[in-house]
Design an enzyme around this catalytic site. Structure first.
Site, mmCIF file in Angstrom:
data_model
loop_
_atom_site.group_PDB
_atom_site.id
_atom_site.type_symbol
_atom_site.label_atom_id
_atom_site.label_comp_id
_atom_site.label_asym_id
_atom_site.label_seq_id
_atom_site.Cartn_x
_atom_site.Cartn_y
_atom_site.Cartn_z
ATOM 1 N N LYS A 52 -10.808 -5.048 -4.169
ATOM 2 C CA LYS A 52 -11.633 -3.936 -4.625
ATOM 3 C C LYS A 52 -10.774 -2.818 -5.194
ATOM 4 O O LYS A 52 -11.245 -2.013 -5.979
ATOM 5 C CB LYS A 52 -12.571 -3.443 -3.515
ATOM 6 N N LYS A 85 -4.538 -11.457 -6.204
ATOM 7 C CA LYS A 85 -5.771 -11.792 -5.481
ATOM 8 C C LYS A 85 -6.890 -10.841 -5.913
ATOM 9 O O LYS A 85 -6.619 -9.698 -6.334
ATOM 10 C CB LYS A 85 -5.546 -11.747 -3.970
ATOM 11 N N LYS A 128 0.820 -1.210 0.000
ATOM 12 C CA LYS A 128 0.000 0.000 0.000
ATOM 13 C C LYS A 128 0.853 1.259 0.000
ATOM 14 O O LYS A 128 0.489 2.255 -0.615
ATOM 15 C CB LYS A 128 -0.960 0.010 1.198
#
Ligand code: TYM
Length: 325
Positions: A195, A192, A112
Site C-alpha cells: 500500500k 512486492k 522503513k
C-alpha cells in the site's frame, strides 16, 4: 490447549489483493480447523506518523473489510489491538529478552527507516510488539505472507529466550505460508505489492471495477518472448493472480498458449480481470451490506472482551514468572 492461530494486519492504507491472497484468505480458511484470533494492529500503525482521527476510522474500516472477506466473528476473535493494552505490557517484558543486534538485522526496519526522515524507537521495536501479539495468546500458527517470515523467526527466538530465562512457558510460533504469499506490484513487478508504494502498484479489494480493469490492463509485462524463454516477472505475477482466482483448466489453457508462444497478453489480462472480479464482487457486496447494518462496533467490543480474558491469564503468569507485582 487447543492449537491456536493468531495473525494481525495494519489498519492504515487500503486492503489489497496481496493481503487478501497472501494472508486473509488463509485466515478465513483456518477458522474451520483452529481457534483463531485476528487483530487490527493500531499500536503498530503509530510507529510512523498517522493522523489520529484517520487511524480510528481506518481500524473500523479494516474490521468491515475483514468480516466481508470471511472472518466470522462467531467463530474467531476479531479485535483492535489497543483495546487490549496487555500487548504493550508484554512487549516491554519481551523487549528485555530481545537482542538489540537481532533488531538491527530486520529487513523491514532497514527499508522503513531508510524511507522515513524521523525513525522512532517504536519502529525499531516493532517486531517485539509483533512477538508479544502472538505470544500473548500462546498461538502456535501464524498465517502470513512471505514478508513476515523474518519477523516470525525473531518471535520464535524471543519465545526461546523468555523460556530459558524465566521457565518453559511460550510455545514457538510457526508461520503458515500458503499460495499467494508474495504478490508483486503491477507497475513494478520486481517489488512486492504494497500500500505504501502508491496507487498504481496495487489493486484494492474494495476498489471499483473500472479502476481495477484499468490497472490490470496497464500492468507491466514484456515486449514478447521467444518460445522457451523464461516468463518475465510481470507475466509470472499475472499468472499467479490468475491461479489464485480461476479454475485450473483456464490457467492451464493460457499457460499452454504461453509455452507455444501464441499468448496475447491482452487475453491474459482480460482473464485475470474477469476471474479476479468474480472473487472480489461478492466481498464488495458483503462489505456494503455490513456497513449498512452498523454492527461492527459491537463485533469489536465483543472480540476485545474475549481477547482480554486470554491476555489477562497470560500476563498473570508472565508477571509471576518474571518476579513482577
Ligand atoms: P501488513 O499489514 O503489512 O500485511 C498483512 C498481511 O498481508 C501480507 N502481505 C502480503 N502477502 C502477499 N503478497 C503481498 N504483496 C503482501 N503484502 C502484505 C503480510 O505478509 C501480512 O500477513 N507486521 C504485520 C502485522 C502484524 C502481525 C502481527 C502479523 C502485527 N502483529 C502478529 C502476524 C502476527 C504487517 O505489517 O502486516
Amino acid at each position: 490447549m487447543a492449537a491456536r492461530v493468531f495473525s494481525g494486519i495494519q489498519p492504515t492504507g487500503t486492503l489489497h489483493i496481496g493481503n487478501y491472497f497472501g494472508a486473509i484468505r488463509n485466515w478465513a480458511a483456518l477458522q474451520a480447523q483452529r481457534d483463531c484470533v485476528y487483530c487490527i494492529v493500531d499500536y503498530h500503525a503509530i510507529t510512523i506518523d498517522v493522523d489520529p482521527q484517520a487511524l480510528r476510522k481506518a481500524s473500523r474500516s479494516m474490521a468491515l473489510d475483514l468480516v466481508a472477506c470471511g472472518i466470522d466473528p462467531d467463530r474467531s476473535i476479531l479485535f483492535v489491538q489497543s483495546a487490549v493494552p496487555e500487548h504493550a505490557e508484554l512487549a516491554w517484558i519481551l523487549g528485555c529478552v530481545t537482542s538489540y543486534g537481532d533488531l538491527t538485522r530486520m529487513t523491514q526496519f532497514k527499508d522503513k527507516s531508510a524511507s522515513n526522515a524521523f525513525v522512532s524507537a517504536g519502529l525499531f521495536n516493532y517486531p517485539v510488539l509483533q512477538a508479544a501479539d502472538i505470544l500473548l495468546y500462546r498461538a502456535t500458527g501464524v498465517p502470513v505472507g512471505e514478508d513476515q517470515v523474518q519477523h516470525l523467526e525473531l518471535s520464535r527466538r524471543i519465545a526461546r529466550r523468555f523460556n530459558s530465562r524465566f521457565g518453559e512457558y511460550f510455545p514457538e510460533p510457526e508461520p503458515i505460508v500458503g499460495k499467494g504469499a508474495r504478490i508483486m506490484s503491477l507497475s513494478d513487478p520486481t517489488q512486492k505489492m504494497s500500500k505504501s508504494a502508491g496507487e498504481a502498484h496495487y489493486i484494492g479489494v474494495m476498489e471499483d471495477e473500472a479502476s481495477i480493469q484499468r490497472k490490470v490492463r496497464s500492468a507491466v509485462t514484456d515486449t514478447g518472448l521467444t518460445p522457451g524463454e523464461e516468463m518475465s516477472p510481470g507475466v509470472a505475477n499475472l499468472f499467479e493472480i490468475l491461479e489464485l482466482s480461476a479454475d485450473p483448466d483456464t490457467v492451464s489453457a493460457l499457460r499452454g498458449e504461453f509455452e507455444s508462444g501464441t499468448l496475447m497478453y491482452s487475453r491474459l489480462k482480460d482473464a485475470v480481470f474477469e476471474h479476479l472480479m468474480a472473487v472480489l464482487r461478492p466481498i464488495q457486496a458483503r462489505r456494503a451490506k455490513l456497513e449498512a447494518e452498523g454492527a461492527i462496533e459491537g463485533i469489536l467490543t465483543d472480540g476485545a472482551k474475549k481477547a482480554c480474558a486470554i491476555a489477562r491469564e497470560t500476563m498473570a503468569d508472565v508477571r509471576r514468572m518474571a518476579g513482577l507485582a
